[in-house]
Design a protein around this motif. Structure first.
Motif, PDB file in Angstrom:
ATOM      1  N   ALA A  70       4.453  64.453 -20.640  1.00 17.22           N
ATOM      2  CA  ALA A  70       3.651  65.585 -20.202  1.00 17.22           C
ATOM      3  C   ALA A  70       2.228  65.487 -20.725  1.00 17.22           C
ATOM      4  CB  ALA A  70       4.280  66.895 -20.679  1.00 17.22           C
ATOM      5  N   ALA A  71       1.298  66.068 -19.960  1.00 16.44           N
ATOM      6  CA  ALA A  71      -0.089  66.234 -20.389  1.00 16.44           C
ATOM      7  C   ALA A  71      -0.467  67.694 -20.215  1.00 16.44           C
ATOM      8  CB  ALA A  71      -1.027  65.338 -19.577  1.00 16.44           C
ATOM      9  N   PHE A  72      -1.493  68.110 -20.932  1.00 11.41           N
ATOM     10  CA  PHE A  72      -1.946  69.497 -20.857  1.00 11.41           C
ATOM     11  C   PHE A  72      -3.457  69.521 -20.717  1.00 11.41           C
ATOM     12  CE2 PHE A  72      -3.504  73.381 -23.036  1.00 11.41           C
ATOM     13  CZ  PHE A  72      -2.951  74.326 -22.192  1.00 11.41           C
ATOM     14  N   ILE A  73      -3.935  70.411 -19.857  1.00  8.90           N
ATOM     15  CA  ILE A  73      -5.366  70.646 -19.695  1.00  8.90           C
ATOM     16  C   ILE A  73      -5.633  72.110 -19.984  1.00  8.90           C
ATOM     17  CG2 ILE A  73      -7.279  70.722 -18.046  1.00  8.90           C
ATOM     18  CD1 ILE A  73      -5.942  68.369 -16.577  1.00  8.90           C
TER      19      ILE A  73
ATOM     20  N   PHE B  11      -3.174  65.757 -24.874  1.00  7.48           N
ATOM     21  CA  PHE B  11      -4.133  66.853 -24.714  1.00  7.48           C
ATOM     22  C   PHE B  11      -5.511  66.341 -25.117  1.00  7.48           C
ATOM     23  CE2 PHE B  11      -5.853  70.993 -26.702  1.00  7.48           C
ATOM     24  CZ  PHE B  11      -6.470  71.366 -25.522  1.00  7.48           C
ATOM     25  N   ASP B  12      -6.331  66.071 -24.119  1.00  7.23           N
ATOM     26  CA  ASP B  12      -7.638  65.464 -24.373  1.00  7.23           C
ATOM     27  C   ASP B  12      -8.796  66.283 -23.833  1.00  7.23           C
ATOM     28  OD1 ASP B  12      -6.582  63.108 -25.645  1.00  7.23           O
ATOM     29  OD2 ASP B  12      -5.941  62.432 -23.675  1.00  7.23           O
ATOM     30  N   SER B  13      -8.556  67.553 -23.492  1.00  5.78           N
ATOM     31  CA  SER B  13      -9.644  68.399 -22.999  1.00  5.78           C
ATOM     32  C   SER B  13     -10.723  68.545 -24.079  1.00  5.78           C
ATOM     33  CB  SER B  13      -9.120  69.788 -22.620  1.00  5.78           C
ATOM     34  OG  SER B  13      -8.160  69.698 -21.593  1.00  5.78           O
ATOM     35  N   LYS B  14     -11.987  68.440 -23.676  1.00  8.18           N
ATOM     36  CA  LYS B  14     -13.095  68.539 -24.619  1.00  8.18           C
ATOM     37  C   LYS B  14     -13.218  69.964 -25.149  1.00  8.18           C
ATOM     38  CE  LYS B  14     -18.061  67.706 -25.067  1.00  8.18           C
ATOM     39  NZ  LYS B  14     -19.310  67.307 -24.356  1.00  8.18           N
ATOM     40  N   PRO B  15     -13.219  70.161 -26.487  1.00  9.29           N
ATOM     41  CA  PRO B  15     -13.339  71.518 -27.027  1.00  9.29           C
ATOM     42  C   PRO B  15     -14.766  72.039 -26.951  1.00  9.29           C
ATOM     43  CG  PRO B  15     -13.261  69.938 -28.820  1.00  9.29           C
ATOM     44  CD  PRO B  15     -13.042  69.151 -27.547  1.00  9.29           C
ATOM     45  N   LEU B  16     -14.912  73.354 -27.010  1.00  9.61           N
ATOM     46  CA  LEU B  16     -16.222  73.976 -27.076  1.00  9.61           C
ATOM     47  C   LEU B  16     -16.805  73.813 -28.482  1.00  9.61           C
ATOM     48  CD1 LEU B  16     -15.435  77.331 -25.222  1.00  9.61           C
ATOM     49  CD2 LEU B  16     -16.574  75.316 -24.266  1.00  9.61           C
TER      50      LEU B  16
ATOM     51  N   VAL C 227     -11.235  81.148 -21.082  1.00 14.43           N
ATOM     52  CA  VAL C 227     -11.918  81.509 -19.842  1.00 14.43           C
ATOM     53  C   VAL C 227     -13.056  80.544 -19.511  1.00 14.43           C
ATOM     54  CG1 VAL C 227     -11.335  83.928 -20.182  1.00 14.43           C
ATOM     55  CG2 VAL C 227     -13.543  83.086 -20.987  1.00 14.43           C
ATOM     56  N   GLU C 228     -13.328  79.613 -20.403  1.00 18.09           N
ATOM     57  CA  GLU C 228     -14.404  78.655 -20.176  1.00 18.09           C
ATOM     58  C   GLU C 228     -13.941  77.404 -19.420  1.00 18.09           C
ATOM     59  OE1 GLU C 228     -17.484  79.532 -20.956  1.00 18.09           O
ATOM     60  OE2 GLU C 228     -16.694  81.422 -21.772  1.00 18.09           O
ATOM     61  N   LEU C 229     -12.660  77.361 -19.018  1.00 18.43           N
ATOM     62  CA  LEU C 229     -12.176  76.212 -18.253  1.00 18.43           C
ATOM     63  C   LEU C 229     -12.889  76.142 -16.905  1.00 18.43           C
ATOM     64  CD1 LEU C 229      -9.701  74.045 -18.415  1.00 18.43           C
ATOM     65  CD2 LEU C 229      -8.770  75.483 -16.604  1.00 18.43           C
ATOM     66  N   THR C 230     -13.345  74.952 -16.549  1.00 19.04           N
ATOM     67  CA  THR C 230     -14.063  74.765 -15.285  1.00 19.04           C
ATOM     68  C   THR C 230     -13.479  73.560 -14.544  1.00 19.04           C
ATOM     69  OG1 THR C 230     -15.729  73.186 -16.051  1.00 19.04           O
ATOM     70  CG2 THR C 230     -16.150  75.523 -16.509  1.00 19.04           C
ATOM     71  N   PRO C 231     -13.883  73.361 -13.301  1.00 22.29           N
ATOM     72  CA  PRO C 231     -13.420  72.170 -12.570  1.00 22.29           C
ATOM     73  C   PRO C 231     -13.742  70.861 -13.284  1.00 22.29           C
ATOM     74  CG  PRO C 231     -14.380  73.747 -11.039  1.00 22.29           C
ATOM     75  CD  PRO C 231     -14.649  74.279 -12.415  1.00 22.29           C
ATOM     76  N   ASP C 232     -14.809  70.850 -14.092  1.00 24.20           N
ATOM     77  CA  ASP C 232     -15.155  69.632 -14.823  1.00 24.20           C
ATOM     78  C   ASP C 232     -14.072  69.225 -15.823  1.00 24.20           C
ATOM     79  OD1 ASP C 232     -17.533  69.428 -13.458  1.00 24.20           O
ATOM     80  OD2 ASP C 232     -18.735  70.393 -15.029  1.00 24.20           O
ATOM     81  N   ASP C 233     -13.241  70.200 -16.241  1.00 24.87           N
ATOM     82  CA  ASP C 233     -12.171  69.905 -17.197  1.00 24.87           C
ATOM     83  C   ASP C 233     -10.947  69.272 -16.532  1.00 24.87           C
ATOM     84  OD1 ASP C 233     -13.301  70.977 -19.700  1.00 24.87           O
ATOM     85  OD2 ASP C 233     -13.249  72.892 -18.636  1.00 24.87           O
ATOM     86  N   VAL C 234     -10.905  69.292 -15.205  1.00 24.97           N
ATOM     87  CA  VAL C 234      -9.779  68.707 -14.475  1.00 24.97           C
ATOM     88  C   VAL C 234      -9.988  67.200 -14.371  1.00 24.97           C
ATOM     89  CG1 VAL C 234      -8.534  68.636 -12.292  1.00 24.97           C
ATOM     90  CG2 VAL C 234      -9.329  70.830 -13.201  1.00 24.97           C
ATOM     91  N   ASP C 235      -9.227  66.452 -15.122  1.00 15.75           N
ATOM     92  CA  ASP C 235      -9.321  64.990 -15.133  1.00 15.75           C
ATOM     93  C   ASP C 235      -8.582  64.446 -13.909  1.00 15.75           C
ATOM     94  OD1 ASP C 235      -8.938  62.227 -15.601  1.00 15.75           O
ATOM     95  OD2 ASP C 235      -9.089  62.525 -17.770  1.00 15.75           O
ATOM     96  N   GLU C 236      -9.345  63.958 -12.944  1.00 17.27           N
ATOM     97  CA  GLU C 236      -8.740  63.516 -11.683  1.00 17.27           C
ATOM     98  C   GLU C 236      -7.768  62.354 -11.898  1.00 17.27           C
ATOM     99  OE1 GLU C 236     -11.311  63.003  -8.357  1.00 17.27           O
ATOM    100  OE2 GLU C 236     -12.657  64.634  -8.962  1.00 17.27           O
ATOM    101  N   ALA C 237      -8.066  61.479 -12.850  1.00 16.04           N
ATOM    102  CA  ALA C 237      -7.173  60.346 -13.107  1.00 16.04           C
ATOM    103  C   ALA C 237      -5.827  60.826 -13.633  1.00 16.04           C
ATOM    104  CB  ALA C 237      -7.825  59.377 -14.094  1.00 16.04           C
ATOM    105  N   VAL C 238      -5.851  61.847 -14.490  1.00 19.05           N
ATOM    106  CA  VAL C 238      -4.607  62.407 -15.036  1.00 19.05           C
ATOM    107  C   VAL C 238      -3.799  63.084 -13.937  1.00 19.05           C
ATOM    108  CG1 VAL C 238      -3.655  64.154 -16.599  1.00 19.05           C
ATOM    109  CG2 VAL C 238      -5.485  62.632 -17.387  1.00 19.05           C
ATOM    110  N   ILE C 239      -4.457  63.905 -13.109  1.00 19.52           N
ATOM    111  CA  ILE C 239      -3.757  64.602 -12.024  1.00 19.52           C
ATOM    112  C   ILE C 239      -3.144  63.603 -11.047  1.00 19.52           C
ATOM    113  CG2 ILE C 239      -4.008  66.217 -10.108  1.00 19.52           C
ATOM    114  CD1 ILE C 239      -4.271  67.506 -12.893  1.00 19.52           C
TER     115      ILE C 239
END
Length: 329
Positions: A76-79, A102-107, A140-152
């Motif tokens: 599993a992966a998480f965004i 889990f590799d989403s870039k933190p604020l 609430v700061e999640l944006t389309p830029d956080d969606v890693d197309e390679a992961v999906i």
């Protein structure tokens, strides 16, 4: 193309703070029992102070589902979005420690106005019902830029958490993820999350389901709210054929799995004691999707979901305490 992940989950990255309190606590503090209520930072601090000692655990609905997939032996992966603060560090450590990527870039907390990592204050009453009051913070700061197309593209299923649908940028992220998944020949799953969430977003949820969702998860209250009916069978008839598979959970009455031409009634798994219902639906989704990504028949997928849900409601906390792979062997 071979999938790198069974399931990638997109949702709110939240640290849960769980306490046991008497029924009177709900009344005294004007809480909506059994629901998830969004609160601001000031309300979060006041309620946290009143709750007393609690168990802190990384949670969030989709994060719990990802953790369950890993516990079952899946990949599993998480965004999701956290801030690089104390709770953000806790969240990143916890979800990675259970085997979820889990590799989403933190604020960056040094940037003025950056919200802290989210937390959900959960009151468990003696009847094991959980009442959640959630400060979403960084979520609430999640944006389309956080969606890693390679992961999906490398995931058999992309699982979307309905709670995240409140923000326009999150909606855009969901649509992007769904389009990328389908372009890669993958499946998209959605959980409705909460009946109050359904009431806020009924029309857009219906559009999302009809246009982008292959596998839908809901509980009985949510599916009735979605179609504005009071009868369960009427709600099931309404959802049939709207997506490839619809799964409706019914607490101790088990679950119903519906396709355009099939209906499977799945019994709830036995439990020794009901302690805390936090995470029950999340872990049911883990079990179902684990089976689904292995092409098990739908009744077997539901059975695994029931076993996973039964484990998590037997203790305090939203994630399994024993390897679920052992329980389904």
């Amino acid at each position: 193309m071979t999938a790198r992940y069974d399931v990638t989950c997109i949702g709110n990255a939240i640290v849960d703070v769980i306490t046991k309190n008497e029924e009177s606590f709900i009344t005294e503090h004007g809480l909506v029992k059994g629901a998830m209520t969004l609160i601001d930072a000031e309300r979060a601090e006041a309620l946290y102070a009143a709750m007393g000692p609690g168990l802190a655990a990384s949670g969030g609905s989709a994060g719990n589902t990802a953790a369950g997939i890993a516990s079952l032996g899946g990949k599993a992966a998480f965004i999701g979005k956290v801030t690089a603060d104390q709770l953000g560090d806790v969240y990143r450590h916890d979800i990675r420690a259970v085997g979820v990527d889990f590799d989403s870039k933190p604020l960056d907390p040094k940037v003025p106005g950056t919200p802290p990592t989210a937390r959900s204050l959960i009151i468990v009453t003696p009847d094991a019902q959980r009442t959640m009051n959630t400060y979403l913070g960084a979520c609430v700061e999640l944006t389309p830029d956080d969606v890693d197309e390679a992961v999906i593209s490398a995931s058999q299923v992309t699982y979307l958490e309905g709670y995240l649908w409140d923000r326009p940028t999150a909606k855009e992220a969901f649509i992007k993820a769904a389009r990328v998944a389908h372009a890669a020949g993958r499946k998209v799953s959605l959980t409705l999350s909460d009946s109050f969430c359904v009431e806020r977003h009924r029309d857009s949820f219906l559009s999302l389901i009809d246009s982008h969702v292959d596998v839908l998860f809901a509980n009985e209250a949510e599916i009735k709210a979605l179609y504005q009916v009071t009868d369960f069978d009427t709600a099931v008839a309404a959802v049939r054929g709207r997506c490839e598979v619809a799964i409706v959970t019914r607490s101790e009455h088990g679950s119903v799995v519906v396709t355009d031409g099939e209906t499977h009634v799945v019994a709830a798994a036995p439990i020794a004691q009901l302690v805390d219902t936090t995470g029950a639906g999340d872990l049911y989704a883990s079990g179902f999707l684990y089976g689904f990504t292995r092409a098990f028949d739908l009744a077997e997928c539901g059975r695994i979901g029931s076993i996973a849900a039964a484990e998590v409601i037997g203790h305090v906390g939203p994630r399994p305490l024993v390897p679920l792979a052992k329980l389904i062997a």
